[in-house]
Write a protein that holds these residues in place. Structure first.
Motif, short mmCIF file in Angstrom:
data_model
loop_
_atom_site.label_atom_id
_atom_site.label_comp_id
_atom_site.label_asym_id
_atom_site.label_seq_id
_atom_site.Cartn_x
_atom_site.Cartn_y
_atom_site.Cartn_z
N ARG A 1 -13.75 -83.65 11.15
CA ARG A 1 -14.13 -84.68 9.98
C ARG A 1 -12.94 -85.90 10.15
N GLU A 2 -12.36 -85.37 10.73
CA GLU A 2 -10.80 -86.86 10.96
C GLU A 2 -11.36 -87.80 12.43
N ALA A 3 -11.62 -86.12 13.53
CA ALA A 3 -12.08 -87.02 14.95
C ALA A 3 -13.50 -87.68 14.80
N GLY A 4 -13.83 -87.98 13.53
CA GLY A 4 -15.65 -88.14 13.45
C GLY A 4 -16.81 -87.74 14.17
N VAL A 5 -16.31 -86.43 14.40
CA VAL A 5 -17.11 -85.50 15.47
C VAL A 5 -18.32 -85.21 14.78
N PRO A 6 -19.61 -85.60 15.09
CA PRO A 6 -20.74 -84.90 13.39
C PRO A 6 -21.07 -83.84 14.01
N PHE A 7 -21.40 -83.07 13.34
CA PHE A 7 -21.26 -81.21 12.55
C PHE A 7 -22.70 -80.56 13.39
N ASP A 8 -23.81 -81.47 13.87
CA ASP A 8 -24.84 -81.94 14.28
C ASP A 8 -23.96 -81.12 15.77
N ILE A 9 -24.52 -80.05 16.28
CA ILE A 9 -23.90 -79.41 17.55
C ILE A 9 -24.75 -80.16 18.84
N LEU B 1 -2.35 -78.47 14.20
CA LEU B 1 -2.99 -79.57 14.84
C LEU B 1 -3.18 -80.19 13.46
N LEU B 2 -2.91 -79.56 12.65
CA LEU B 2 -3.57 -80.76 11.18
C LEU B 2 -2.67 -80.84 10.16
N MET B 3 -2.18 -79.46 9.79
CA MET B 3 -0.79 -79.48 8.70
C MET B 3 -0.52 -78.28 8.70
N CYS B 4 0.35 -78.07 7.85
CA CYS B 4 1.40 -76.30 7.45
C CYS B 4 1.42 -77.24 6.24
N GLY B 5 0.88 -75.55 4.56
CA GLY B 5 1.45 -75.81 4.13
C GLY B 5 2.26 -75.01 3.56
N VAL B 6 3.30 -75.18 2.50
CA VAL B 6 4.32 -73.85 2.18
C VAL B 6 3.79 -73.70 -0.01
N GLY B 7 3.30 -72.91 0.23
CA GLY B 7 3.32 -72.58 -2.02
C GLY B 7 1.76 -72.24 -2.24
N GLY C 1 1.58 -83.48 7.15
CA GLY C 1 0.42 -83.65 7.78
C GLY C 1 0.81 -84.29 9.26
N ASN C 2 -0.03 -84.01 9.78
CA ASN C 2 0.04 -84.03 11.20
C ASN C 2 -1.45 -85.20 10.77
N THR C 3 -1.97 -85.48 10.40
CA THR C 3 -3.86 -85.77 10.12
C THR C 3 -3.76 -86.14 9.00
N ARG C 4 -5.01 -87.04 8.16
CA ARG C 4 -5.03 -87.84 6.71
C ARG C 4 -5.29 -85.86 5.90
N LEU C 5 -6.25 -86.10 6.47
CA LEU C 5 -7.38 -85.06 5.60
C LEU C 5 -6.82 -83.53 5.13
N TYR C 6 -6.73 -83.04 3.50
CA TYR C 6 -7.12 -81.78 3.23
C TYR C 6 -8.21 -81.38 3.45
N GLY D 1 -1.40 -90.83 4.82
CA GLY D 1 -0.50 -91.99 5.69
C GLY D 1 -0.39 -91.64 7.60
N ALA D 2 -0.90 -90.33 7.46
CA ALA D 2 -0.44 -89.85 9.13
C ALA D 2 -1.11 -90.26 9.68
#
Length: 272
Positions: free
Chosen positions: A77-85, A116-122, A181-186, A195-196
């Motif tokens: 989703r972040e990179a705009g890759v279609p879900f259709d293979i 690549l995307l993010m790290c979450g704590v909690g 976040g290294n990227t925007r979407l969670y 703002g990532a």
């Protein structure tokens, strides 16, 4: 997958299919491909698989392409890759190569991983930990498996006294949730770190705290509407930095790219 790869073969690409057999195997395969001078490694799977492949390609000239086949497919989703293979595969020969950062997480003397995307704590990491090893649950219920567990955790999770040092800035107090976040979407839908940017050499840190279920639900609603930052009012801190140290009163669970990893304390940084 083989039918989709026929398109590359028809335009004279050499293609070799490798199948992973265990956790971490994708990293080994990607490292081997990079040593052999392979131009592109195509990761077929979810964000956990992509994490492993990206880690194996770190510092090499081999490119990463993605065919999304996971639960949330956040990177796609972040990179705009279609879900259709088929559509995703059609992009590969014409794609633009760009250099990106990977997050780095260290804990103790032995743990040193990339994300690549993010790290979450909690709260989110507690939900991921409860689903850890439950691949059949995610396969059958998809994102619904996460939502059900996350709602349960959100109603019961208690704030933890936390000390966070972001470069030279120190944040202290009770915390429910931390996202670096290294990227925007969670989760593919919310912009907790709106703002990532994946190539700016910085991590965006968003922390959430506050009493009561209504407050937590309001923060979740704002995250879905457009993102969280300090303007959202009490309980939100948003800062950016190249190094983040997280210490908590008691060990809290930690996840990277949607996979449970360890417990606090941790140090986060970037690998350009």
């Amino acid at each position: 997958l083989r039918e989709a790869l026929d398109h590359l073969v028809s335009i004279d690409w050499g293609v070799d299919i490798q199948t992973t057999t265990s956790a971490g195997h994708a990293t080994e395969l990607a490292e081997r491909a990079a040593r052999q001078g392979v131009e592109v490694v195509i990761a077929v799977g979810g964000d956990g698989t992509i994490n492993e492949v990206a880690s194996g390609l770190l510092g090499s000239e081999t490119s990463l392409a993605v065919l999304p086949a996971g639960t949330a497919n956040v990177w796609a989703r972040e990179a705009g890759v279609p879900f259709d293979i088929g559509q995703a595969m059609a992009l590969v020969p014409h794609a633009r190569r760009v250099r990106i950062d990977l997050g780095r997480i260290r804990s103790g003397e032995r743990l040193d991983r990339r994300f690549l995307l993010m790290c979450g704590v909690g709260m989110d990491a507690e939900a991921v930990r409860r689903l850890h090893g439950g691949s059949w649950t995610k396969r059958w219920f998809g994102m619904g498996a996460y939502v059900g567990v996350a709602v349960n955790v959100m109603t019961r999770f208690q704030p933890m006294d936390t000390r966070i040092v972001v470069d030279d800035v120190t944040l202290e107090g009770p915390m429910l949730q931390l996202i670096a976040g290294n990227t925007r979407l969670y989760g593919g839908v919310a912009r907790l770190t709106a703002g990532a940017r994946v190539d700016d050499g910085l991590l965006d840190l968003c922390t959430c705290s506050g009493p009561g279920l209504l407050h937590r639900a309001a923060m979740a609603f704002r995250a879905m509407r457009g993102g969280l930052d300090a303007r959202n009012g009490a309980g939100i801190d948003y800062v950016r930095g190249a190094r983040i140290d997280v210490e908590t009163e008691w060990p809290l669970p930690v996840q990277i790219d949607g996979e449970y990893l360890c417990e606090t304390p941790v140090r986060l940084s970037l690998a350009p």
